[in-house]
Design an enzyme around this catalytic site. Structure first.
Site, PDB file in Angstrom:
ATOM      1  N   ASP A  18       0.827  -1.210   0.000  1.00  0.00           N
ATOM      2  CA  ASP A  18       0.000   0.000   0.000  1.00  0.00           C
ATOM      3  C   ASP A  18       0.862   1.262   0.000  1.00  0.00           C
ATOM      4  O   ASP A  18       1.949   1.268   0.569  1.00  0.00           O
ATOM      5  CB  ASP A  18      -0.883  -0.037   1.249  1.00  0.00           C
TER       6      ASP A  18
ATOM      7  N   HIS B 190       3.037   3.156  -8.933  1.00  0.00           N
ATOM      8  CA  HIS B 190       2.926   1.705  -9.139  1.00  0.00           C
ATOM      9  C   HIS B 190       4.211   1.146  -9.760  1.00  0.00           C
ATOM     10  O   HIS B 190       4.639   0.043  -9.438  1.00  0.00           O
ATOM     11  CB  HIS B 190       1.719   1.374 -10.015  1.00  0.00           C
TER      12      HIS B 190
ATOM     13  N   LEU C 178      12.296 -19.899  -2.429  1.00  0.00           N
ATOM     14  CA  LEU C 178      11.069 -19.155  -2.113  1.00  0.00           C
ATOM     15  C   LEU C 178       9.931 -19.530  -3.066  1.00  0.00           C
ATOM     16  O   LEU C 178      10.147 -19.650  -4.273  1.00  0.00           O
ATOM     17  CB  LEU C 178      11.364 -17.650  -2.265  1.00  0.00           C
TER      18      LEU C 178
END
Ligand code: FPP
Length: 240
Positions: A15, A32, A125
């Site tokens: 956010d 963004h 990961l």
């Protein structure tokens, strides 16, 4: 960081991109873009420290309501990022997408499938991107599929347990999230992993907007997680 202290699965609500851009007098889409670059850095870092699962909230089912040019800019970022994802297999990162893919163009769906296929044997990961994802939609879809199977007589009501239910979620083979991090001062879950976060710890980081989020912030959140005791509603402290 000592691997013993790592949570298994970390979720991040990315956010603050818009505010980061606004502060600089830039259009939101630049926020963004900066956010996407932060995300790549954090994903690599998470892999480096030995984290097993990282889920990032990239695009929610609600995000379609944003102005069209902002939605278009996020989709464009996603498209080019999907092309870069081919390199993840070499870094031993396994890629997964959760959310409803049917709303995306064929080329995007193809790139998602390719990224998953290419990296499926990686053992480092597991990087999960929540795209057109909503927790309520995920649970509703699961309920619908269960009802369909029950209506066909393939499933008995007593076979529906928390464990069997969770196999109908997008995250069927992914462990529940342990730690959810939300930077930028909002104290909400915003429909992110609402089933999977039943026992999660939350770390809200007021002082940092997502594009400014650094590996040290991930370390700090993990440290905070480590210091909190987790009781799972029982008597003993099961997680140190
Ligand atoms: C929230 O910031 C962020 C989003 C809705 C989108 C997250 C998208 C990215 C990080 C970029 C795309 C990433 C990839 C990996 C392709 P906000 O716009 O709500 O910020 P604000 O609250 O300050 O307005």
């Amino acid at each position: 960081m000592n691997e013993r202290f790592l949570p298994t699965h970390v979720g991040i609500i990315m956010d603050g991109n818009g505010r980061w851009a606004q502060k600089r007098g830039l259009p939101r889409k630049m926020g963004h873009r900066a956010g996407a670059s932060t995300f790549k850095e954090i994903a690599r870092y998470a892999n480096k420290i030995g984290l097993k699962y990282l889920t990032a909230y990239v695009f929610s089912t609600e995000n379609w309501k944003r102005p069209q040019d902002e939605v278009d800019s996020i989709i464009a970022l996603l498209r080019s990022y999907l092309d870069e994802m081919d390199g993840y297999a070499k870094e031993n990162i396994r890629v997964r997408f959760i959310g409803d893919r049917t709303s995306f163009d064929d080329d995007i769906r193809g790139k998602m499938a390719r990224a998953e296929e290419k990296s499926k044997n990686a053992t480092g990961l597991t990087l999960i991107l929540a795209i057109n994802y909503g927790g309520r939609a995920e649970i509703t879809n699961a309920a619908r599929r269960i009802a369909e199977e029950a209506a066909k007589g393939m499933l008995q009501p007593e076979e529906i347990t928390e464990e069997s239910f969770s196999r109908y979620l997008y995250t069927n083979d992914i462990p529940d999230v342990d730690l959810i991090i939300r930077p930028s001062g909002e104290y909400r879950l915003s429909n992110f992993l609402i089933w999977q976060s039943a026992y999660a710890e939350y770390v809200f980081m007021d002082g940092v907007l997502w594009p400014n989020f650094k590996p040290a912030d991930l370390d700090a959140a993990i440290e905070e997680y480590h210091h909190r005791s987790r009781r799972f509603g029982g008597l003993s402290n099961q997680n140190g």
